[in-house]
Design a protein around this motif. Structure first.
Motif, PDB file in Angstrom:
ATOM      1  N   GLU A 274       0.824  -1.212   0.000  1.00  0.00           N
ATOM      2  CA  GLU A 274       0.000   0.000   0.000  1.00  0.00           C
ATOM      3  C   GLU A 274       0.857   1.260   0.000  1.00  0.00           C
ATOM      4  O   GLU A 274       1.467   1.616  -1.014  1.00  0.00           O
ATOM      5  CB  GLU A 274      -0.960  -0.011   1.202  1.00  0.00           C
ATOM      6  CG  GLU A 274      -2.065   1.044   1.069  1.00  0.00           C
ATOM      7  CD  GLU A 274      -2.550   1.581   2.403  1.00  0.00           C
ATOM      8  OE1 GLU A 274      -3.541   2.304   2.393  1.00  0.00           O
ATOM      9  OE2 GLU A 274      -1.919   1.318   3.445  1.00  0.00           O
TER      10      GLU A 274
ATOM     11  N   PRO B  22       2.548   4.287  -7.130  1.00  0.00           N
ATOM     12  CA  PRO B  22       1.492   3.773  -8.010  1.00  0.00           C
ATOM     13  C   PRO B  22       2.010   2.984  -9.208  1.00  0.00           C
ATOM     14  O   PRO B  22       1.433   1.951  -9.573  1.00  0.00           O
ATOM     15  CB  PRO B  22       0.757   5.047  -8.449  1.00  0.00           C
ATOM     16  CG  PRO B  22       0.962   5.993  -7.312  1.00  0.00           C
ATOM     17  CD  PRO B  22       2.343   5.712  -6.798  1.00  0.00           C
TER      18      PRO B  22
ATOM     19  N   LYS C  86       3.049  -0.891  -8.386  1.00  0.00           N
ATOM     20  CA  LYS C  86       2.132  -1.778  -7.674  1.00  0.00           C
ATOM     21  C   LYS C  86       2.149  -3.212  -8.222  1.00  0.00           C
ATOM     22  O   LYS C  86       2.226  -4.183  -7.458  1.00  0.00           O
ATOM     23  CB  LYS C  86       0.698  -1.227  -7.722  1.00  0.00           C
ATOM     24  CG  LYS C  86       0.509   0.095  -7.005  1.00  0.00           C
ATOM     25  CD  LYS C  86       0.498  -0.059  -5.496  1.00  0.00           C
ATOM     26  CE  LYS C  86       0.105   1.246  -4.810  1.00  0.00           C
ATOM     27  NZ  LYS C  86       0.091   1.142  -3.339  1.00  0.00           N
ATOM     28  N   GLU C  87       2.081  -3.367  -9.527  1.00  0.00           N
ATOM     29  CA  GLU C  87       1.967  -4.709 -10.092  1.00  0.00           C
ATOM     30  C   GLU C  87       3.257  -5.502  -9.930  1.00  0.00           C
ATOM     31  O   GLU C  87       3.229  -6.694  -9.592  1.00  0.00           O
ATOM     32  CB  GLU C  87       1.558  -4.632 -11.564  1.00  0.00           C
ATOM     33  CG  GLU C  87       0.132  -4.131 -11.765  1.00  0.00           C
ATOM     34  CD  GLU C  87      -0.338  -4.275 -13.205  1.00  0.00           C
ATOM     35  OE1 GLU C  87       0.351  -4.958 -13.996  1.00  0.00           O
ATOM     36  OE2 GLU C  87      -1.395  -3.714 -13.530  1.00  0.00           O
TER      37      GLU C  87
ATOM     38  N   ARG D   6       3.558  -6.504  -6.301  1.00  0.00           N
ATOM     39  CA  ARG D   6       2.637  -7.608  -5.984  1.00  0.00           C
ATOM     40  C   ARG D   6       3.227  -8.945  -6.410  1.00  0.00           C
ATOM     41  O   ARG D   6       3.206  -9.926  -5.652  1.00  0.00           O
ATOM     42  CB  ARG D   6       1.289  -7.386  -6.656  1.00  0.00           C
ATOM     43  CG  ARG D   6       0.248  -8.456  -6.335  1.00  0.00           C
ATOM     44  CD  ARG D   6      -0.949  -8.338  -7.251  1.00  0.00           C
ATOM     45  NE  ARG D   6      -1.581  -7.035  -7.136  1.00  0.00           N
ATOM     46  CZ  ARG D   6      -1.989  -6.306  -8.177  1.00  0.00           C
ATOM     47  NH1 ARG D   6      -1.809  -6.756  -9.418  1.00  0.00           N
ATOM     48  NH2 ARG D   6      -2.575  -5.143  -7.986  1.00  0.00           N
TER      49      ARG D   6
ATOM     50  N   ASN E 107      -3.687  -3.272  -0.704  1.00  0.00           N
ATOM     51  CA  ASN E 107      -4.315  -1.967  -0.851  1.00  0.00           C
ATOM     52  C   ASN E 107      -5.749  -2.042  -0.326  1.00  0.00           C
ATOM     53  O   ASN E 107      -6.284  -3.135  -0.112  1.00  0.00           O
ATOM     54  CB  ASN E 107      -4.272  -1.548  -2.320  1.00  0.00           C
ATOM     55  CG  ASN E 107      -2.865  -1.186  -2.767  1.00  0.00           C
ATOM     56  OD1 ASN E 107      -2.390  -0.091  -2.515  1.00  0.00           O
ATOM     57  ND2 ASN E 107      -2.177  -2.134  -3.429  1.00  0.00           N
TER      58      ASN E 107
ATOM     59  N   SER F  89     -10.857  -0.624  -3.079  1.00  0.00           N
ATOM     60  CA  SER F  89     -10.233  -0.080  -4.288  1.00  0.00           C
ATOM     61  C   SER F  89      -9.998  -1.185  -5.314  1.00  0.00           C
ATOM     62  O   SER F  89      -9.950  -2.368  -4.983  1.00  0.00           O
ATOM     63  CB  SER F  89      -8.902   0.590  -3.948  1.00  0.00           C
ATOM     64  OG  SER F  89      -7.929  -0.385  -3.579  1.00  0.00           O
ATOM     65  N   GLU F  90      -9.807  -0.784  -6.571  1.00  0.00           N
ATOM     66  CA  GLU F  90      -9.519  -1.761  -7.615  1.00  0.00           C
ATOM     67  C   GLU F  90      -8.174  -2.437  -7.360  1.00  0.00           C
ATOM     68  O   GLU F  90      -8.008  -3.637  -7.611  1.00  0.00           O
ATOM     69  CB  GLU F  90      -9.535  -1.092  -8.993  1.00  0.00           C
ATOM     70  CG  GLU F  90     -10.928  -0.628  -9.422  1.00  0.00           C
ATOM     71  CD  GLU F  90     -11.948  -1.757  -9.392  1.00  0.00           C
ATOM     72  OE1 GLU F  90     -11.647  -2.852  -9.920  1.00  0.00           O
ATOM     73  OE2 GLU F  90     -13.047  -1.557  -8.827  1.00  0.00           O
ATOM     74  N   LEU F  91      -7.201  -1.675  -6.851  1.00  0.00           N
ATOM     75  CA  LEU F  91      -5.907  -2.264  -6.525  1.00  0.00           C
ATOM     76  C   LEU F  91      -6.040  -3.322  -5.426  1.00  0.00           C
ATOM     77  O   LEU F  91      -5.422  -4.392  -5.490  1.00  0.00           O
ATOM     78  CB  LEU F  91      -4.930  -1.179  -6.072  1.00  0.00           C
ATOM     79  CG  LEU F  91      -4.242  -0.372  -7.171  1.00  0.00           C
ATOM     80  CD1 LEU F  91      -3.492   0.806  -6.554  1.00  0.00           C
ATOM     81  CD2 LEU F  91      -3.284  -1.249  -7.976  1.00  0.00           C
TER      82      LEU F  91
ATOM     83  N   ASP G 256      -5.153  -7.235  -5.588  1.00  0.00           N
ATOM     84  CA  ASP G 256      -4.241  -7.885  -4.648  1.00  0.00           C
ATOM     85  C   ASP G 256      -4.850  -9.172  -4.106  1.00  0.00           C
ATOM     86  O   ASP G 256      -4.191 -10.222  -4.062  1.00  0.00           O
ATOM     87  CB  ASP G 256      -3.933  -6.949  -3.473  1.00  0.00           C
ATOM     88  CG  ASP G 256      -3.082  -5.752  -3.858  1.00  0.00           C
ATOM     89  OD1 ASP G 256      -2.396  -5.810  -4.899  1.00  0.00           O
ATOM     90  OD2 ASP G 256      -3.118  -4.754  -3.109  1.00  0.00           O
TER      91      ASP G 256
END
Length: 280
Positions: A35, A40, A43-44, A47, A69, A73-75, A79
């Motif tokens: 998080e 931003p 993030k991928e 992960r 996250n 949220s979509e993130l 996750d």
């Protein structure tokens, strides 16, 4: 006996070279963060690195988990979906900025096939006011964590002991009622060991069972503050022995009356004493 959970060390999910080093600190819990600590654009990749590490990590003296996250949220949804698809089993999943029982139910459903616990971060006034309902929404809740700096921004206040005092007491009370752990916000000045020691002692007095750390140098200080001193351990053992000799009834030890609540505290001190002694 299960391992204690006194300190949780955060490590950025975008720094995989630090994962094993964080585990090697001996922190009771290590939380790899997807998080706030990850930009931003990273993030991928973070992960993927975290899931790969969790898949290979060997069970040891500490628990290894991750912070996703926000579930809403979509993130956060991505996750949880990636965790479920990978089939890895972290010791815990930290859920940030939880404000409703519905968010906890969503995380529960998303990870239905994974045996893991939840650390629920309470970081807003709404989250604090609804914390009793939130903690009751899933049997997986291992601990509630105070997200003090997000909380104080939402409260429109200034960070400090006084402004954190009320939410800390309220959250510790709710966690104790639910019989789950209660974790405190990290101490941000990593060079101020005396300040960290003082704040840890103060939150222990309020009922916090753990305190988070943001640097390996903070781990030993935090974990040692939860341990009894040699004198405290000796007294705890004498309390338990005296209560047993008296059939569980109230009895005087060192001229002071002790009863079942004092015995419970003594039993906790003895359990923690198995992990060392505090040097004041």
């Amino acid at each position: 006996m299960s391992n204690p959970r006194r300190c949780l060390l955060f490590v950025p999910g975008s720094r995989p070279e630090r994962f094993a080093k964080a585990v090697a600190t001996g922190a009771d819990q290590v939380c790899i963060d997807l998080e706030d600590a990850v930009a931003p654009g990273d993030k991928e990749t973070a992960r993927a690195a975290v899931i790969e590490f969790l898949a290979q990590a060997q069970a040891g003296g500490n628990e290894i988990g991750l912070r996703v996250n926000p579930v809403s949220s979509e993130l956060g949804k991505a996750d949880l979906a990636a965790l479920a698809a990978a089939g890895v089993r972290p010791a815990f999943v930290m859920l940030p900025k939880v404000e409703s029982a519905a968010e906890l139910a969503a995380a529960d459903a998303a990870l239905a096939a994974i045996d893991t616990g939840f650390i629920v971060q309470i970081e807003t006034p709404k989250g604090l006011l609804d914390a009793r309902q939130i903690v009751a929404a899933s049997g997986r809740v291992q601990a509630l964590m105070f997200g003090g700096f997000d909380y104080i921004v939402a409260l429109r206040g200034r960070a400090g002991w006084e402004s954190f005092f009320h939410p800390r007491v309220q959250l510790a009370t709710i966690a104790a009622e639910a019989n789950v752990g209660c974790m405190d916000v990290p101490y941000l000045d990593i060079k101020d060991e005396a300040g960290l020691r003082e704040e840890t002692d103060r939150v222990i007095a309020l009922g916090f069972t753990a305190k988070a750390a943001i640097h390996p140098a903070q781990v030993d200080t935090i974990q040692s503050r939860y341990l009894p001193t040699a004198n405290e351990l000796d007294y705890a053992r004498r309390v338990v022995a005296a209560m047993a000799d008296n059939g569980g009834g109230a009895v005087a030890v060192d001229g002071k009356l002790v009863d079942r609540p004092i015995e419970i505290a003594a039993e906790r001190a003895i359990a923690l004493g198995l992990h060392g002694l505090r040097q004041d």
